[in-house]
Design a protein around this motif. Structure first.
Motif, PDB file in Angstrom:
ATOM      1  N   PRO A 274       0.789  -1.071   0.393  1.00 25.18           N
ATOM      2  CA  PRO A 274       0.192   0.135  -0.263  1.00 25.18           C
ATOM      3  C   PRO A 274       0.783   1.096  -0.537  1.00 25.18           C
ATOM      4  O   PRO A 274       2.044   1.272   0.505  1.00 25.18           O
ATOM      5  CB  PRO A 274      -0.391  -0.117   1.251  1.00 25.18           C
ATOM      6  CG  PRO A 274       0.437  -0.725   2.321  1.00 25.18           C
ATOM      7  CD  PRO A 274       1.162  -1.549   0.763  1.00 25.18           C
TER       8      PRO A 274
ATOM      9  N   LEU B  20      -4.450  -4.210   2.157  1.00 22.84           N
ATOM     10  CA  LEU B  20      -3.714  -3.387   3.085  1.00 22.84           C
ATOM     11  C   LEU B  20      -4.006  -2.032   2.487  1.00 22.84           C
ATOM     12  O   LEU B  20      -3.808  -1.344   2.159  1.00 22.84           O
ATOM     13  CB  LEU B  20      -1.924  -3.989   2.740  1.00 22.84           C
ATOM     14  CG  LEU B  20      -1.442  -5.464   3.264  1.00 22.84           C
ATOM     15  CD1 LEU B  20      -0.167  -5.344   2.845  1.00 22.84           C
ATOM     16  CD2 LEU B  20      -1.596  -5.782   4.289  1.00 22.84           C
ATOM     17  N   ILE B  21      -3.717  -0.865   4.002  1.00 23.89           N
ATOM     18  CA  ILE B  21      -3.304   0.526   4.241  1.00 23.89           C
ATOM     19  C   ILE B  21      -2.048   0.522   5.318  1.00 23.89           C
ATOM     20  O   ILE B  21      -2.064  -0.442   5.945  1.00 23.89           O
ATOM     21  CB  ILE B  21      -4.931   0.499   4.838  1.00 23.89           C
ATOM     22  CG1 ILE B  21      -4.863   0.355   6.593  1.00 23.89           C
ATOM     23  CG2 ILE B  21      -5.762   0.508   3.858  1.00 23.89           C
ATOM     24  CD1 ILE B  21      -6.414   0.317   6.761  1.00 23.89           C
ATOM     25  N   ARG B  22      -1.912   1.531   4.720  1.00 25.06           N
ATOM     26  CA  ARG B  22      -0.727   2.276   5.264  1.00 25.06           C
ATOM     27  C   ARG B  22      -1.621   3.531   6.784  1.00 25.06           C
ATOM     28  O   ARG B  22      -2.338   4.434   6.502  1.00 25.06           O
ATOM     29  CB  ARG B  22       0.268   3.543   4.721  1.00 25.06           C
ATOM     30  CG  ARG B  22       0.855   2.477   3.169  1.00 25.06           C
ATOM     31  CD  ARG B  22       2.638   2.789   4.081  1.00 25.06           C
ATOM     32  NE  ARG B  22       3.352   2.019   2.934  1.00 25.06           N
ATOM     33  CZ  ARG B  22       4.170   1.656   2.809  1.00 25.06           C
ATOM     34  NH1 ARG B  22       4.874   2.482   3.746  1.00 25.06           N
ATOM     35  NH2 ARG B  22       5.101   1.163   1.815  1.00 25.06           N
ATOM     36  N   THR B  23      -1.231   3.105   7.460  1.00 25.90           N
ATOM     37  CA  THR B  23      -2.220   3.864   9.034  1.00 25.90           C
ATOM     38  C   THR B  23      -1.550   5.996   9.175  1.00 25.90           C
ATOM     39  O   THR B  23      -1.762   6.503   9.588  1.00 25.90           O
ATOM     40  CB  THR B  23      -2.011   2.997  10.533  1.00 25.90           C
ATOM     41  OG1 THR B  23      -0.651   3.328  10.594  1.00 25.90           O
ATOM     42  CG2 THR B  23      -2.473   2.142   9.434  1.00 25.90           C
TER      43      THR B  23
ATOM     44  N   ASP C  82      -7.112  -3.616  -2.185  1.00 20.26           N
ATOM     45  CA  ASP C  82      -6.740  -2.893  -1.430  1.00 20.26           C
ATOM     46  C   ASP C  82      -6.780  -3.206   0.367  1.00 20.26           C
ATOM     47  O   ASP C  82      -7.560  -3.031   1.270  1.00 20.26           O
ATOM     48  CB  ASP C  82      -8.359  -1.952  -1.092  1.00 20.26           C
ATOM     49  CG  ASP C  82      -9.643  -2.443  -0.957  1.00 20.26           C
ATOM     50  OD1 ASP C  82      -9.125  -3.620  -1.280  1.00 20.26           O
ATOM     51  OD2 ASP C  82     -10.925  -1.767  -0.789  1.00 20.26           O
TER      52      ASP C  82
ATOM     53  N   ARG D 156     -11.154  -6.718   5.840  1.00 20.71           N
ATOM     54  CA  ARG D 156     -10.429  -7.917   4.224  1.00 20.71           C
ATOM     55  C   ARG D 156     -10.108  -9.059   4.691  1.00 20.71           C
ATOM     56  O   ARG D 156     -10.101  -9.655   4.391  1.00 20.71           O
ATOM     57  CB  ARG D 156      -9.105  -6.760   3.331  1.00 20.71           C
ATOM     58  CG  ARG D 156     -10.472  -5.471   2.884  1.00 20.71           C
ATOM     59  CD  ARG D 156     -10.924  -5.797   1.998  1.00 20.71           C
ATOM     60  NE  ARG D 156     -11.568  -4.964   0.750  1.00 20.71           N
ATOM     61  CZ  ARG D 156     -12.565  -4.262   1.072  1.00 20.71           C
ATOM     62  NH1 ARG D 156     -13.636  -4.663   1.921  1.00 20.71           N
ATOM     63  NH2 ARG D 156     -12.409  -2.830   0.034  1.00 20.71           N
TER      64      ARG D 156
ATOM     65  N   ARG E 139      -6.681  -3.435   5.766  1.00 20.00           N
ATOM     66  CA  ARG E 139      -8.432  -2.577   5.806  1.00 20.00           C
ATOM     67  C   ARG E 139      -9.826  -3.783   6.276  1.00 20.00           C
ATOM     68  O   ARG E 139      -9.353  -4.621   5.886  1.00 20.00           O
ATOM     69  CB  ARG E 139      -8.509  -2.536   3.837  1.00 20.00           C
ATOM     70  CG  ARG E 139      -9.231  -1.570   3.591  1.00 20.00           C
ATOM     71  CD  ARG E 139      -9.662  -0.887   2.686  1.00 20.00           C
ATOM     72  NE  ARG E 139      -8.169  -0.568   2.175  1.00 20.00           N
ATOM     73  CZ  ARG E 139      -8.622   0.928   2.133  1.00 20.00           C
ATOM     74  NH1 ARG E 139      -9.363   1.520   2.474  1.00 20.00           N
ATOM     75  NH2 ARG E 139      -7.855   1.855   1.742  1.00 20.00           N
ATOM     76  N   PRO E 140     -10.034  -2.509   7.076  1.00 22.75           N
ATOM     77  CA  PRO E 140     -11.261  -3.749   7.998  1.00 22.75           C
ATOM     78  C   PRO E 140     -11.975  -4.301   6.892  1.00 22.75           C
ATOM     79  O   PRO E 140     -12.328  -3.206   5.628  1.00 22.75           O
ATOM     80  CB  PRO E 140     -11.507  -1.961   8.281  1.00 22.75           C
ATOM     81  CG  PRO E 140     -10.970  -0.617   8.614  1.00 22.75           C
ATOM     82  CD  PRO E 140      -9.970  -1.204   6.833  1.00 22.75           C
TER      83      PRO E 140
ATOM     84  N   HIS F 112       0.511   5.520   1.528  1.00 25.33           N
ATOM     85  CA  HIS F 112      -0.137   6.557   2.290  1.00 25.33           C
ATOM     86  C   HIS F 112      -0.773   7.255   1.335  1.00 25.33           C
ATOM     87  O   HIS F 112      -1.025   7.843   0.294  1.00 25.33           O
ATOM     88  CB  HIS F 112       0.404   7.756   3.530  1.00 25.33           C
ATOM     89  CG  HIS F 112       0.317   7.878   4.373  1.00 25.33           C
ATOM     90  ND1 HIS F 112      -0.326   9.146   4.381  1.00 25.33           N
ATOM     91  CD2 HIS F 112       0.019   7.660   5.080  1.00 25.33           C
ATOM     92  CE1 HIS F 112      -0.482   9.269   5.346  1.00 25.33           C
ATOM     93  NE2 HIS F 112      -0.811   8.461   5.553  1.00 25.33           N
ATOM     94  N   LYS F 113      -1.932   7.520   2.297  1.00 24.87           N
ATOM     95  CA  LYS F 113      -3.291   8.295   1.355  1.00 24.87           C
ATOM     96  C   LYS F 113      -2.224   9.555   1.619  1.00 24.87           C
ATOM     97  O   LYS F 113      -2.807  10.496  -0.090  1.00 24.87           O
ATOM     98  CB  LYS F 113      -4.215   8.298   2.142  1.00 24.87           C
ATOM     99  CG  LYS F 113      -4.005   8.595   3.252  1.00 24.87           C
ATOM    100  CD  LYS F 113      -5.030   9.532   4.074  1.00 24.87           C
ATOM    101  CE  LYS F 113      -4.862   9.959   6.004  1.00 24.87           C
ATOM    102  NZ  LYS F 113      -6.137  10.356   6.720  1.00 24.87           N
TER     103      LYS F 113
END
Length: 241
Positions: free
Chosen positions: A125, A159-162, A157, A190, A187-188, A127-128
């Motif tokens: 992932p 994984l996410i970068r927190t 999606d 998944r 990711r919630p 970061h946003k």
């Protein structure tokens, strides 16, 4: 996005150009003869764990014997040197997401074994904030193109970068671990899709393996059966960074 669409349309109309330079190529998404000759493709002998190029055949490199990464196995198409940079840096930083179509083809041979046993492709992932600035996740575009080529399912999606992290190339091993601690998560919603599956993590460049190991640890915690890694290029020594 409109710029990328216009460029992709021109690619269909104009003669095929090399992925790494503006010279003619034999087909779309291919390298010209000179760039192909310059490309440092990674061929055996390789470390069976991290995919590092070895001088002499051996099961593992010394680093993996001492401190193996979390993922099961990694492979890459190219050594991260001048030729690989000519391919990857425009794709990553110069608004060329459409290059993923040709670059993904470079992964088919070195990643054949990993692709054959993979149930699901998962990109590393972004970061946003970096995603907003760049407009796309290069690992995601690469995974998307590879899924189209192979027919493998993709969870874009997973994984996410927190939180954003400093560029890891400028950090030592300890500081990389500190920077990545808690920075990647599932990711919630998944986790169920990952449980019991053999996952193939996709990235553009494998440097120290710290990011891939962090992703793998998170995926294992979600119940993944195994995690392999496939990248366009692999950094082989400190000079490559």
């Amino acid at each position: 996005m409109l710029k990328s669409l216009a460029r992709a349309t021109l690619d269909l109309i104009l003669p095929a150009q090399c992925l790494a330079c503006a010279e003619p190529a034999s087909g779309a998404g291919q390298l010209c003869a000179k760039c192909f000759a310059d490309a440092a493709f990674l061929t055996p002998p390789l470390c069976g764990h991290c995919g590092l190029k070895l001088v002499e055949p051996a099961p593992l490199c010394s680093a993996c014997e001492w401190d193996p990464p979390v993922f099961r196995a990694a492979r890459a198409a190219l050594r991260y040197g001048p030729a690989a940079k000519r391919l990857i840096l425009p794709f990553k930083y110069a608004d060329r997401p459409e290059a993923a179509r040709g670059l993904a083809r470079l992964l088919l041979q070195p990643g054949a074994e990993l692709l054959a046993r993979a149930d699901l492709l998962v990109p590393v992932p972004l970061h946003k904030r970096r995603l907003a600035a760049r407009g796309y996740n290069q690992a995601g575009e690469l995974a998307r193109a590879l899924a189209r080529l192979t027919g493998k399912p993709l969870l874009i999606d997973a994984l996410i970068r927190t939180r954003a992290t400093r560029p890891l190339a400028e950090l030592d091993q300890h500081d990389r671990a500190v920077a990545l601690h808690g920075a990647i998560a599932i990711r919630p919603g998944r986790a169920a899709a990952l449980h019991g599956r053999t996952l193939l993590l996709i990235d553009d460049v494998l440097t120290s393996g710290a990011t891939a190991s962090t992703c793998a640890a998170v995926l294992y915690q979600a119940g993944a059966a195994a995690v392999d890694v496939l990248a366009l290029a692999r950094v082989s020594d400190e000079e490559d960074t």
